[in-house]
Design an enzyme around this catalytic site. Structure first.
Site, PDB file in Angstrom:
ATOM      1  N   PHE A 134       0.728  -1.062   0.106  1.00  0.00           N
ATOM      2  CA  PHE A 134      -0.033  -0.161  -0.050  1.00  0.00           C
ATOM      3  C   PHE A 134       0.983   1.362  -0.177  1.00  0.00           C
ATOM      4  O   PHE A 134       1.722   1.466   0.952  1.00  0.00           O
ATOM      5  CB  PHE A 134      -0.978   0.065   1.281  1.00  0.00           C
ATOM      6  CG  PHE A 134      -1.919   1.245   0.922  1.00  0.00           C
ATOM      7  CD1 PHE A 134      -3.023   1.078   0.292  1.00  0.00           C
ATOM      8  CD2 PHE A 134      -1.707   2.419   1.796  1.00  0.00           C
ATOM      9  CE1 PHE A 134      -3.942   2.211   0.098  1.00  0.00           C
ATOM     10  CE2 PHE A 134      -2.678   3.639   1.438  1.00  0.00           C
ATOM     11  CZ  PHE A 134      -3.552   3.403   0.926  1.00  0.00           C
ATOM     12  N   ASP A 219       9.327   2.658   1.621  1.00  0.00           N
ATOM     13  CA  ASP A 219       8.171   3.147   2.191  1.00  0.00           C
ATOM     14  C   ASP A 219       7.852   2.891   3.635  1.00  0.00           C
ATOM     15  O   ASP A 219       7.455   1.779   4.098  1.00  0.00           O
ATOM     16  CB  ASP A 219       6.730   2.851   1.285  1.00  0.00           C
ATOM     17  CG  ASP A 219       5.501   3.320   1.776  1.00  0.00           C
ATOM     18  OD1 ASP A 219       5.500   3.974   2.856  1.00  0.00           O
ATOM     19  OD2 ASP A 219       4.625   3.375   1.215  1.00  0.00           O
ATOM     20  N   LYS A 248       2.860   9.454   8.701  1.00  0.00           N
ATOM     21  CA  LYS A 248       1.900   8.995   9.533  1.00  0.00           C
ATOM     22  C   LYS A 248       2.378   9.776  11.091  1.00  0.00           C
ATOM     23  O   LYS A 248       1.866  10.709  11.631  1.00  0.00           O
ATOM     24  CB  LYS A 248       1.567   7.596   9.738  1.00  0.00           C
ATOM     25  CG  LYS A 248       0.812   7.299   8.581  1.00  0.00           C
ATOM     26  CD  LYS A 248      -0.096   6.195   8.549  1.00  0.00           C
ATOM     27  CE  LYS A 248      -1.088   5.692   7.713  1.00  0.00           C
ATOM     28  NZ  LYS A 248      -0.744   4.963   6.444  1.00  0.00           N
TER      29      LYS A 248
HETATM   30  C1  LIG Z   1      -0.837   5.199   5.161  1.00  0.00           C
HETATM   31  C2  LIG Z   1       0.169   4.846   4.349  1.00  0.00           C
HETATM   32  C3  LIG Z   1       0.587   5.581   2.835  1.00  0.00           C
HETATM   33  C4  LIG Z   1      -0.526   6.652   2.303  1.00  0.00           C
HETATM   34  O1  LIG Z   1      -0.241   7.659   3.424  1.00  0.00           O
HETATM   35  P1  LIG Z   1      -1.480   8.902   3.147  1.00  0.00           P
HETATM   36  O2  LIG Z   1      -1.061  10.020   4.190  1.00  0.00           O
HETATM   37  O3  LIG Z   1      -2.902   8.222   3.494  1.00  0.00           O
HETATM   38  O4  LIG Z   1      -1.183   9.600   1.883  1.00  0.00           O
HETATM   39  C5  LIG Z   1       1.438   5.171   2.135  1.00  0.00           C
HETATM   40  N1  LIG Z   1       2.276   4.007   2.356  1.00  0.00           N
HETATM   41  C6  LIG Z   1       2.088   3.242   3.652  1.00  0.00           C
HETATM   42  C7  LIG Z   1       3.031   2.120   3.979  1.00  0.00           C
HETATM   43  C8  LIG Z   1       1.050   3.704   4.439  1.00  0.00           C
HETATM   44  O5  LIG Z   1       0.616   2.806   5.661  1.00  0.00           O
END
Ligand SMILES: *Cc1c(COP(=O)(O)O)cnc(C)c1O
Length: 393
Positions: A134, A219, A248
């Site tokens: 994701f 990521d 986050k």
């Molecule tokens: C939540 C998340 C995203 C997206 O972040 P947003 O602030 O919602 O755009 C991208 N990568 C990972 C691993 C995430 O957990």
């Protein structure tokens, strides 16, 4: 306003793109949420991993109060101290790279993908990402997200993305070519169900990127800023990426995203190539600085390690008792409970009993306690989960 009145406002004026739980939250403090009907909820999934220091951490609140009396926002036409200081703090806690600031995880990943293209030669336009990943909801990051359910309705997607099974070294080797600009991977897949990468897998990505002149992007939007007991998830694996992205937990509840790149790669991002109006906003950066200081002063990395082990041990005990729990996995305070069936009703039942957890990928309960939590918070959470699972037996 009553709960019903607020929900009516949403029904009338807010786009219904989220499946919401029927509660209105009016206050958050530490590990607890309070709803408009006076219920107290133990929050073991605070803000989808955003409120990793718990809700309204006093140091973050104080820093926001002070900064908002000085300067809320200044555009990137100028320099501003909080942005420089936060970049330094992050750089020193990772691999000494340089930072670009933005406002969300998707935006940080978007920046990383664009930088990888800029930094590598024109023929390199392909990206490799992993199934179950994701990476966000913008067009590039939803394309990078290798899960068909997120693609429905948006075809055709961006060209050039290759999807490989997660943790499969052979598949990665055969997908690689000199047309690949970058690999983007989560060290622990969050939305995909708390799937931990193997060290061998991450080290193979490193080697293949080096051999093919590609950029290794991790990521760290969910794994970053201490949740795994290290500042960044990759630091658990004896590997060093070229770019990391984070968001986050970084702002302690304030919107912020960041991308950090090794200096020689960062040099490709020259004026005119990428930007974000709010990026590096004073308020958001002041929050980020306070988050890092609080983690250090309160020894929260150590707590993530110890409490994470304690939580896993307690969940293992539950596994012995409830056949519905298949396995428990994760690092630090990023923990997944693999169920043998759907977890949705368990999440709903837990909330009724005052516990908030999450279910992802249908069958995985996500337990991501605030890093300030103590054993007694965990004990309370486990006993509620235990009673809910007992009803299901
Ligand atoms: C939540 C998340 C995203 C997206 O972040 P947003 O602030 O919602 O755009 C991208 N990568 C990972 C691993 C995430 O957990």
């Amino acid at each position: 306003m009553t709960t019903q009145e607020t929900i009516e406002l949403f029904d009338k004026y807010v786009i219904a793109n989220y499946g919401r739980l029927p509660r209105v939250i009016v206050k958050g403090e530490g590990c607890y949420l309070y709803d408009a009907d006076g219920n107290k909820i133990l929050d073991m999934f605070p803000g989808w991993a955003v409120s990793a220091l718990g809700h309204c951490h006093p140091k973050v609140v104080e820093s926001l109060r002070t900064q908002s009396g000085e300067l809320l926002h200044i555009d990137n036409t100028f320099y501003s101290e909080p942005q420089g200081v936060l970049a330094k703090l992050l750089s020193e806690r990772a691999f000494g790279g340089k930072c670009f600031f933005c406002n969300s995880g998707a935006e940080a990943n978007e920046g990383a993908l664009k930088l990888a293209r800029l930094h590598t030669s024109q023929e390199k336009y392909k990206f490799i990402t992993a199934e179950g990943s994701f990476h966000g909801r913008t067009f590039a990051t939803v394309t990078a997200t290798a899960q068909p359910k997120y693609h429905e309705g948006f075809l055709p997607l961006l060209p050039g993305f290759i999807y490989v099974p997660f943790n499969d070294v052979a598949a990665l080797e055969s997908a690689f070519s000199d047309e690949v600009a970058a690999v983007m991977i989560e060290p622990i897949q969050g939305e995909g169900g708390i799937n931990v990468a193997s060290a061998e897998y991450l080290q193979t990505i490193r080697r293949l990127c080096d051999e093919n002149g590609a950029v290794m992007i991790l990521d760290e939007v969910q794994t970053g800023i201490g949740r795994t007991g290290k500042w960044f998830g990759y630091q658990n694996f004896d590997v060093e990426p070229d770019i990391i992205t984070m968001a986050k937990a970084l702002g302690g509840g304030v919107a912020i995203g960041a991308m950090m790149a090794k200096e020689e790669i960062a040099a490709s991002l020259v004026p005119g190539k990428h930007a974000s109006t709010f990026g590096g906003n004073c308020l958001a950066c002041a929050a980020g600085i306070a988050v890092i200081e609080a983690i250090e002063e309160d020894k929260l990395l150590e707590n993530a390690v110890e409490l994470g082990q304690y939580t896993k041990d307690r969940l293992e005990q539950l596994r012995g008792k409830h056949s519905m729990i298949d396995s428990v996995r994760g690092i630090g305070l990023m923990i997944g409970i693999q169920l043998t069936g759907s977890g949705k009703t368990i999440v709903d039942q837990c909330l009724k009993k005052g516990l908030r957890i999450n279910c992802t990928n249908d069958t995985v309960l996500r337990f991501m306690p605030p890093m300030i939590a103590t054993k007694s918070h965990i004990d309370n959470a486990i006993s509620i989960l235990d009673s809910v699972l007992s009803e299901g037996d």
